[in-house]
Design a protein around this motif. Structure first.
Motif, short mmCIF file in Angstrom:
data_model
loop_
_atom_site.label_atom_id
_atom_site.label_comp_id
_atom_site.label_asym_id
_atom_site.label_seq_id
_atom_site.Cartn_x
_atom_site.Cartn_y
_atom_site.Cartn_z
N ILE A 31 -3.97 9.07 20.34
CA ILE A 31 -2.66 9.66 20.62
C ILE A 31 -1.74 8.64 21.29
CG2 ILE A 31 -1.48 11.37 22.07
CD1 ILE A 31 -3.88 13.25 21.49
N SER A 32 -2.29 7.87 22.21
CA SER A 32 -1.48 6.85 22.89
C SER A 32 -0.97 5.79 21.92
CB SER A 32 -2.30 6.17 23.99
OG SER A 32 -2.72 7.11 24.94
N ILE A 33 -1.83 5.36 21.02
CA ILE A 33 -1.41 4.36 20.02
C ILE A 33 -0.30 4.93 19.14
CG2 ILE A 33 -2.17 3.05 18.00
CD1 ILE A 33 -4.96 2.91 19.37
N LEU A 34 -0.47 6.16 18.68
CA LEU A 34 0.55 6.76 17.82
C LEU A 34 1.84 7.05 18.58
CD1 LEU A 34 -1.72 9.12 15.71
CD2 LEU A 34 -0.63 7.00 14.98
N LEU A 35 1.73 7.38 19.87
CA LEU A 35 2.92 7.57 20.70
C LEU A 35 3.66 6.25 20.84
CD1 LEU A 35 4.63 9.43 22.49
CD2 LEU A 35 3.15 8.78 24.39
N TRP A 36 2.91 5.18 21.09
CA TRP A 36 3.53 3.85 21.18
C TRP A 36 4.22 3.50 19.86
CZ3 TRP A 36 5.31 0.45 24.39
CH2 TRP A 36 5.63 -0.82 23.92
N SER A 37 3.60 3.83 18.76
CA SER A 37 4.20 3.56 17.45
C SER A 37 5.54 4.28 17.31
CB SER A 37 3.25 4.00 16.34
OG SER A 37 3.84 3.83 15.08
N SER A 38 5.58 5.54 17.71
CA SER A 38 6.82 6.32 17.61
C SER A 38 7.91 5.76 18.52
CB SER A 38 6.55 7.78 17.98
OG SER A 38 5.66 8.34 17.07
N VAL A 39 7.53 5.42 19.75
CA VAL A 39 8.50 4.89 20.71
C VAL A 39 9.03 3.54 20.24
CG1 VAL A 39 8.75 3.99 23.07
CG2 VAL A 39 7.60 6.17 22.68
N SER A 40 8.13 2.69 19.77
CA SER A 40 8.56 1.36 19.32
C SER A 40 9.47 1.43 18.10
CB SER A 40 7.35 0.45 19.07
OG SER A 40 6.62 0.90 17.97
N LYS A 41 9.21 2.37 17.20
CA LYS A 41 10.09 2.52 16.04
C LYS A 41 11.45 3.08 16.45
CE LYS A 41 6.48 3.01 12.62
NZ LYS A 41 5.65 3.92 11.88
N ALA A 42 11.45 4.00 17.41
CA ALA A 42 12.70 4.61 17.87
C ALA A 42 13.58 3.60 18.60
CB ALA A 42 12.41 5.81 18.76
N THR A 43 12.97 2.63 19.26
CA THR A 43 13.74 1.63 20.00
C THR A 43 14.13 0.43 19.13
OG1 THR A 43 11.71 0.55 20.77
CG2 THR A 43 12.69 2.24 22.21
N GLY A 44 13.69 0.44 17.88
CA GLY A 44 14.06 -0.64 16.98
C GLY A 44 13.12 -1.82 17.00
N TRP A 45 12.00 -1.72 17.69
CA TRP A 45 11.01 -2.80 17.76
C TRP A 45 9.66 -2.29 17.22
CZ3 TRP A 45 12.67 -7.52 19.07
CH2 TRP A 45 13.90 -7.60 19.74
N PRO A 46 9.57 -2.03 15.93
CA PRO A 46 8.32 -1.47 15.40
C PRO A 46 7.15 -2.43 15.55
CG PRO A 46 9.77 -2.12 13.61
CD PRO A 46 10.55 -2.31 14.89
N SER A 47 6.01 -1.87 15.86
CA SER A 47 4.78 -2.66 16.01
C SER A 47 4.02 -2.63 14.69
CB SER A 47 3.90 -2.06 17.11
OG SER A 47 4.57 -2.09 18.34
N LEU A 48 3.52 -3.77 14.29
CA LEU A 48 2.80 -3.87 13.02
C LEU A 48 1.36 -3.38 13.13
CD1 LEU A 48 4.04 -7.42 11.96
CD2 LEU A 48 4.90 -5.21 11.18
N TRP A 49 0.82 -3.35 14.32
CA TRP A 49 -0.59 -3.09 14.51
C TRP A 49 -0.93 -1.63 14.74
CZ3 TRP A 49 -1.69 -0.81 19.14
CH2 TRP A 49 -0.72 -0.92 20.14
N THR A 50 0.05 -0.78 15.01
CA THR A 50 -0.25 0.57 15.50
C THR A 50 -0.95 1.46 14.48
OG1 THR A 50 2.02 1.21 14.96
CG2 THR A 50 1.55 0.60 17.25
N LEU A 51 -0.52 1.47 13.25
CA LEU A 51 -1.13 2.37 12.27
C LEU A 51 -2.60 2.02 12.04
CD1 LEU A 51 -0.89 4.69 10.29
CD2 LEU A 51 -0.17 3.04 8.57
N GLU A 52 -2.86 0.74 11.84
CA GLU A 52 -4.25 0.33 11.58
C GLU A 52 -5.12 0.50 12.82
OE1 GLU A 52 -6.28 -2.79 8.63
OE2 GLU A 52 -4.47 -3.45 9.65
N MET A 53 -4.56 0.23 13.99
CA MET A 53 -5.33 0.42 15.22
C MET A 53 -5.65 1.90 15.44
SD MET A 53 -6.68 -1.52 17.34
CE MET A 53 -7.73 -1.15 18.70
N ALA A 54 -4.71 2.78 15.10
CA ALA A 54 -4.97 4.22 15.19
C ALA A 54 -6.09 4.62 14.23
CB ALA A 54 -3.70 5.01 14.91
N GLN A 55 -6.11 4.02 13.05
CA GLN A 55 -7.19 4.29 12.10
C GLN A 55 -8.53 3.82 12.65
OE1 GLN A 55 -5.70 2.27 8.63
NE2 GLN A 55 -4.63 4.08 7.87
#
Length: 168
Positions: A31-55
């Motif tokens: 949940i924390s990883i996916l939350l970070w993914s959402s926050v980073s996309k909303a702020t315009g700085w998407p993280s490349l690692w979040t989806l795969e790390m959540a998997q």
């Protein structure tokens, strides 16, 4: 039942119980990883690692939590007939099905070990843009499958004890 069987069941059940109680909190990691993914996309700085790390976190959660799930009996059953059977008849049916499970897990473990060895030998990486090494998650899968196989053997011994109507 022989003492080594009692010891085996006690040790395997305890290891998987403790590990399962720890791993159940990995849902919060995911949940924390996916939350970070959402926050980073909303702020315009998407993280490349979040989806795969959540998997990877989800694989860890399911694979290492599997033996504890088997131990608790929280696997899916069709209770159409099973619920009406006697304890001894249930134990016979469970013993046969757990033998099938052990065969499946043995084949799965063989394949997982082969895949992990390949991953380590050739430094296999994911084909995504992040490109993490694959051997850590494949190693987790090997450990989880092995623990699930050990728990299945423990459940088989418990079924045999129920069939023989002895205390384990």
């Amino acid at each position: 039942m022989p003492d080594f069987v009692r010891s085996y069941v006690r040790i395997v059940d305890e290891v998987n119980r403790r590990l399962g109680r720890i791993i159940m909190y990995f849902i919060f990691v995911m949940i924390s990883i996916l939350l970070w993914s959402s926050v980073s996309k909303a702020t315009g700085w998407p993280s490349l690692w979040t989806l795969e790390m959540a998997q990877f976190a989800m694989v860890t959660y399911y694979i290492l939590g599997g033996p504890y799930s088997i131990q608790l009996g929280s696997n899916v059953r069709m209770d159409l007939f099973y619920g009406e059977w006697s304890v001894k008849k249930k134990a016979w049916f469970d013993a046969i099905t757990v033998l099938c499970l052990m065969t499946y897990l043995g084949v799965l473990l063989y394949g997982a070990i082969e895949s992990t060895a390949y991953s380590i030998e050739y430094w296999e990486r994911s084909r995504t843009i992040w490109r993490p090494y694959m051997w850590p998650i494949k190693s987790v899968m090997c450990i989880g499958i092995l623990l699930m196989l050990l728990q299945a053997i423990s459940e088989f011994f418990k079924d045999i004890a129920r069939i023989r109507e002895v205390e384990l």
